[in-house]
Enzyme design. Structure first.
Site, short mmCIF file in Angstrom:
data_model
loop_
_atom_site.label_atom_id
_atom_site.label_comp_id
_atom_site.label_asym_id
_atom_site.label_seq_id
_atom_site.Cartn_x
_atom_site.Cartn_y
_atom_site.Cartn_z
N ASP A 211 0.49 -1.45 0.04
CA ASP A 211 -0.35 0.14 0.04
C ASP A 211 0.62 0.74 -0.04
OD1 ASP A 211 -2.21 1.20 0.18
OD2 ASP A 211 -3.32 0.06 1.45
N GLY A 236 4.97 1.36 -1.74
CA GLY A 236 4.52 1.65 -3.01
C GLY A 236 2.76 2.01 -3.45
N HIS A 256 -13.15 -3.19 -8.39
CA HIS A 256 -14.53 -1.76 -9.30
C HIS A 256 -14.20 -0.36 -8.71
CE1 HIS A 256 -16.51 -1.71 -4.11
NE2 HIS A 256 -14.48 -1.41 -4.84
N ASP A 257 -12.98 0.27 -8.39
CA ASP A 257 -12.65 0.89 -8.20
C ASP A 257 -12.13 2.12 -9.57
OD1 ASP A 257 -12.61 1.34 -5.39
OD2 ASP A 257 -11.15 0.72 -5.03
#
Length: 345
Positions: A211, A236, A256-257
């Protein structure tokens, strides 16, 4: 048609009409601490005591309590002129913040973020894109620009995501036998909720959370203890930076984003990083092939229209994304709410 038939025929409309108000009543009771107070007390309490302990007006709290009883979120026993209020199994399990399966943080996310944004849903439908920049009065292109502005907002979002995995995490992690993937990388898994379900289910596995640097810093501080050596972190941007080596990559509520182009871009990067025989596990609510449902997938897709550039997809649409990225095997397992898709290299 007589009045009785009128009432029966319009009941579904009334339910939808008051749906947002019903949700907000539940959120308000949770935010004020009603459910936690009644759970911790372990006994029935009069409204005067609840009012005093929570620091609210008597008039407002009495109406709130009676409405929660009508909604079956609470129970009441009346003796003479006194009403004594108590919790229910449902409120103890899902609405009290202290419960292991609590949905408190998810409710707060809806209350503080989603509900204000709903006022802009008409704009989103008209324009076919998220109005997040308009809502927040800046150049934000998607909701994550807003959610990751501060440690407090990142923590709130991660708590909200964990609320989902408290209920559905074990279900999706058990959909496929993942025991032959000892080294797992969870992309965007900041709250560690799914990672914890994974290491509990697969004792020989380790999970790396990949993340953004500020999100990793927050997660280390609030969501995993230093003694937990089977969960590690890698900082990252998964669209730009090198992907950590792993046998299996998890994309839980990530695709889904994003629009199709971004999804193929990300999946292609994972395909290149994958070892032969390695795979990608996608966790989403998958639409039926004929788009007839489930309702939860359609509601989530409207949320994505409001918040991001993404959408919910059908099995064939996910298959097309995997194929475009180079994956040869594609399996879908329907689960209780979130579904599991496994693509193999």
């Amino acid at each position: 048609m007589d009045s009785t038939e009128d009432i029966e025929s319009i009941k579904p409309l009334l339910q939808y009409k008051y749906g947002c108000l019903v949700s907000k009543i539940m959120f308000t009771a949770a935010e004020l601490g009603v459910f936690d107070l009644l759970l911790e007390s372990g006994k029935l309490l009069p409204s005067t005591t609840i009012t005093e302990r929570l620091g609210t007006s008597f008039t407002g709290m009495e109406r709130l309590l009676d409405t929660c009883v009508a909604l079956k979120l609470l129970r009441v026993e009346r003796t003479g002129s006194q009403a004594l209020y108590g919790s229910t199994d449902f409120s103890n399990l899902y609405l009290a913040e202290s419960s292991p399966k609590s949905q408190y943080h998810h409710m707060m996310f809806f209350s503080e973020i989603t509900f204000p944004h709903l006022n802009y849903l008409t704009d989103a439908v008209r324009q076919g894109k998220s109005p997040v920049g308009k809502i927040h009065g800046d150049s934000s292109s998607n909701l994550f620009d807003v959610l990751f502005r501060s440690e407090g907002e990142m923590k709130r979002f991660s708590h909200s995501m964990n609320s989902n995995w408290h209920l559905w995490g074990r279900d999706v992690m058990a959909a496929f036998d993942l025991s032959h993937f000892p080294l797992i990388c969870d992309l965007g898994g900041s709250g560690c909720g799914l990672a914890k379900e994974c290491i509990a289910l697969y004792p020989n596995s380790t999970v790396t959370i990949f993340d953004l640097p500020n999100v990793v810093e927050m997660a280390k501080k609030h969501f995993v203890s230093p003694e937990e050596h089977r969960i590690t972190f890698h900082e990252g941007d998964f669209f730009k930076d090198p992907i950590p080596e792993a046998d299996l990559y998890i994309l839980a509520r990530i695709l889904h984003d994003w629009d199709d182009e971004k999804c193929v871009q990300l999946l292609t990067r994972l395909h290149k990083a994958c070892k032969p025989g390695g795979g990608v596990l996608v966790v989403e609510i998958v639409l039926n092939e004929d788009r007839s449902g489930p309702l939860e997938a359609h509601l989530q897709s409207m949320m994505m229209l409001l918040h991001t550039e993404g959408k919910e997809r059908t099995p064939s649409e996910y298959n097309a994304l995997f194929s475009a990225a180079g994956f040869k095997e594609f399996q879908l397992k329907k689960c209780q709410l979130y579904d599991a898709i496994l693509g193999r290299k």
